[in-house]
Design a protein around this motif. Structure first.
Motif, short mmCIF file in Angstrom:
data_model
loop_
_atom_site.label_atom_id
_atom_site.label_comp_id
_atom_site.label_asym_id
_atom_site.label_seq_id
_atom_site.Cartn_x
_atom_site.Cartn_y
_atom_site.Cartn_z
N ASP A 72 0.93 -1.17 0.02
CA ASP A 72 0.20 -0.04 0.18
C ASP A 72 0.88 1.34 -0.04
O ASP A 72 1.37 1.67 1.14
CB ASP A 72 -0.90 -0.08 1.12
N SER A 73 1.22 1.75 -1.07
CA SER A 73 2.29 2.68 -1.44
C SER A 73 1.50 4.17 -1.41
O SER A 73 2.24 5.25 -1.48
CB SER A 73 3.10 2.40 -2.57
N ALA A 74 0.30 4.38 -1.22
CA ALA A 74 -0.49 5.68 -1.64
C ALA A 74 -0.14 6.63 -0.56
O ALA A 74 0.32 7.60 -1.01
CB ALA A 74 -1.80 5.31 -1.67
N ALA A 75 -0.02 6.38 0.54
CA ALA A 75 0.30 7.20 1.89
C ALA A 75 1.68 7.37 1.87
O ALA A 75 2.16 8.71 1.87
CB ALA A 75 -0.16 6.66 3.04
N ALA A 76 2.61 6.34 1.67
CA ALA A 76 3.91 6.70 1.45
C ALA A 76 4.52 7.69 0.39
O ALA A 76 5.26 8.77 0.61
CB ALA A 76 4.81 5.34 1.30
N ALA A 77 3.85 7.56 -0.62
CA ALA A 77 4.18 8.24 -1.89
C ALA A 77 3.70 9.72 -1.46
O ALA A 77 4.18 10.83 -1.79
CB ALA A 77 3.35 7.94 -3.18
N GLY A 78 2.37 9.73 -0.90
CA GLY A 78 1.60 11.31 -0.47
C GLY A 78 2.88 12.07 0.44
O GLY A 78 2.90 13.18 0.38
N LEU A 79 3.41 11.22 1.52
CA LEU A 79 4.32 11.65 2.26
C LEU A 79 5.69 12.37 1.48
O LEU A 79 5.88 13.54 1.73
CB LEU A 79 4.78 10.66 3.38
N ILE A 80 6.08 11.84 0.41
CA ILE A 80 7.21 12.25 -0.19
C ILE A 80 6.81 13.42 -1.16
O ILE A 80 7.48 14.50 -1.07
CB ILE A 80 7.85 11.09 -1.14
N ILE A 81 5.69 13.41 -1.80
CA ILE A 81 5.32 14.38 -2.64
C ILE A 81 5.08 15.62 -1.84
O ILE A 81 5.45 16.68 -2.39
CB ILE A 81 3.95 13.92 -3.42
N ASP A 82 4.15 15.53 -0.83
CA ASP A 82 3.66 16.63 -0.13
C ASP A 82 5.26 17.45 0.55
O ASP A 82 5.19 18.60 0.71
CB ASP A 82 2.73 16.36 0.84
N THR A 83 6.04 16.45 1.27
CA THR A 83 6.95 17.14 1.95
C THR A 83 8.18 17.71 1.20
O THR A 83 8.52 18.86 0.99
CB THR A 83 7.76 15.96 2.83
N LEU A 84 8.49 17.03 0.02
CA LEU A 84 9.56 17.61 -0.93
C LEU A 84 8.91 18.62 -1.78
O LEU A 84 9.45 19.79 -2.13
CB LEU A 84 10.07 16.55 -1.83
N GLY A 85 7.56 18.40 -2.16
CA GLY A 85 6.97 19.54 -2.87
C GLY A 85 6.96 20.76 -1.95
O GLY A 85 7.11 21.86 -2.76
N SER A 86 6.61 20.83 -0.81
CA SER A 86 6.62 21.95 0.10
C SER A 86 7.95 22.63 0.31
O SER A 86 7.93 24.01 0.41
CB SER A 86 5.96 21.45 1.53
#
Length: 365
Positions: A147-161
């Motif tokens: 279940d990679s959706a939440a892990a990917a979201g953490l990366i996208i949101d943090t690095l994007g921010s």
């Protein structure tokens, strides 16, 4: 029976009876021992090499320092100091640090970690999954039970921010390149321009350093000891290569295969050419800008555009986060149509205009 045999028979009967009684009172033999069950070996602990954590911390530290650069310059020394902060990263280490930080972020999602740890119990299955990840990092997104959706979201949101903060700081600094020209000092020539350019190139080839306290913090977070305070958000695939490779490193760590013994294989995963091209191009543009910049305000432009904006933009794009919306350009200025004085334009009542109009009328007649 003869009389002389009766006592002997009696004794025999008594002996048989006694033997039978003793046999009935004896302890039964113990049952056979249960079969010995050998417990399977315990799965290896979550392991992430300290050198990877150091890269993650160095990247995070740079993004925090660059995002804190402000546009309130009052002299050339402030500009020079800000330039020294901005140029201080080596592109290859910078990108591997971004992926290392992405791995630490993915390890903050307990569901993702548990789905990867499920393969660690069986040694043969663990080896198979590790080999699949080495062969294709994207395998981590689709392996059974993941279940990679939440892990990917953490990366996208943090690095994007983080990238957005640097990008917005660059926007403010770039605007300051125009605003600061009101001050006379900003129009003076930058001293030692060649030295400044050489320093930028040297620091662009020097690995970033990390704070020991931050390294310890990320090390604990990667092993689940002290999770980072982040709010997960499910992000649906497809994911950018940097996100996928960060999750691949996190999955290897959850399988106990991202320690020092596996460092060469892990570092081979942490290479992403598209993002590398973006960062390298930003560095080349910076060198060209500094080579031709002369007054201080032009250095401010180089800092805002080719260090902060370009770097922040590369991180945002590599994470898959949306780029900030830009305001529409102002409408083109409509200039009034000039007409000839003969055709009733400006000056049509002048003596010259009247003479010209009379000649034109005479010709028509």
């Amino acid at each position: 029976m003869p009389a002389h045999l009766r006592p002997r028979a009696a004794l025999t009967a008594i002996g048989l009876a006694a033997a039978t009684f003793l046999a009935s009172c004896s302890t039964p033999p113990p049952p056979p021992p249960p079969p010995v069950v050998i417990a399977p070996p315990a799965p290896p602990p979550i392991t992430l090499s300290e050198s990877i954590v150091v890269k993650a911390s160095a990247f995070r530290g740079y993004m925090q320092r660059a995002g804190a650069i402000t546009p309130d310059f009052t002299d050339g020394q402030q500009i020079a100091d800000s330039l020294k902060v901005g140029v201080a990263y080596e592109p290859k280490q910078f990108l591997s640090g971004a992926m290392a930080y992405a791995a630490v972020l993915a390890l903050q999602d307990p569901t993702f970690v548990a789905s990867a740890r499920a393969f660690a119990a069986d040694p043969d299955q663990r080896r198979q999954v590790i080999a699949q990840i080495y062969a294709d990092p994207a395998y981590v997104v689709a392996f059974k039970g993941s279940d990679s959706a939440a892990a990917a979201g953490l990366i996208i949101d943090t690095l994007g921010s983080d990238g957005l903060k640097v990008y917005q700081a660059g926007k403010r600094v770039k605007q300051a390149a125009y605003d600061v020209q009101r001050a006379n000092w900003s129009k003076a020539s930058v001293p030692d321009r060649d030295v400044r350019l050489a320093y930028a190139k040297t620091m662009s080839a020097t690995p970033l350093l990390a704070e020991s306290a931050d390294v310890a913090l990320l090390q604990q977070a990667s092993m689940g000891g002290a999770p980072l305070a982040l709010a997960p958000r499910a992000a649906e695939a497809p994911y950018k290569p940097l996100v996928i490779r960060g999750m691949a490193v996190a999955a290897l760590a959850a399988l106990g295969a991202a320690g020092d013994d596996n460092l060469a294989n892990v570092e081979a995963i942490m290479a992403e050419p598209a993002s590398a091209s973006c960062v390298n191009m930003g560095k080349l543009n910076l060198y060209q800008c500094l080579a031709v910049a002369k007054p201080h305000y032009e250095d401010v432009f180089c800092l805002g555009q080719h260090i902060l904006i370009d770097t922040g933009q590369c991180v945002i794009k590599a994470s898959g986060a949306p780029m900030p919306a830009e305001p529409p350009p102002p409408p083109p200025r409509v200039l009034p149509v000039k007409t000839s004085i003969i055709d009733g334009g400006a000056g049509s009542n002048s003596r010259a205009a009247k003479l010209a109009a009379a000649k034109k009328a005479a010709k028509r007649n």
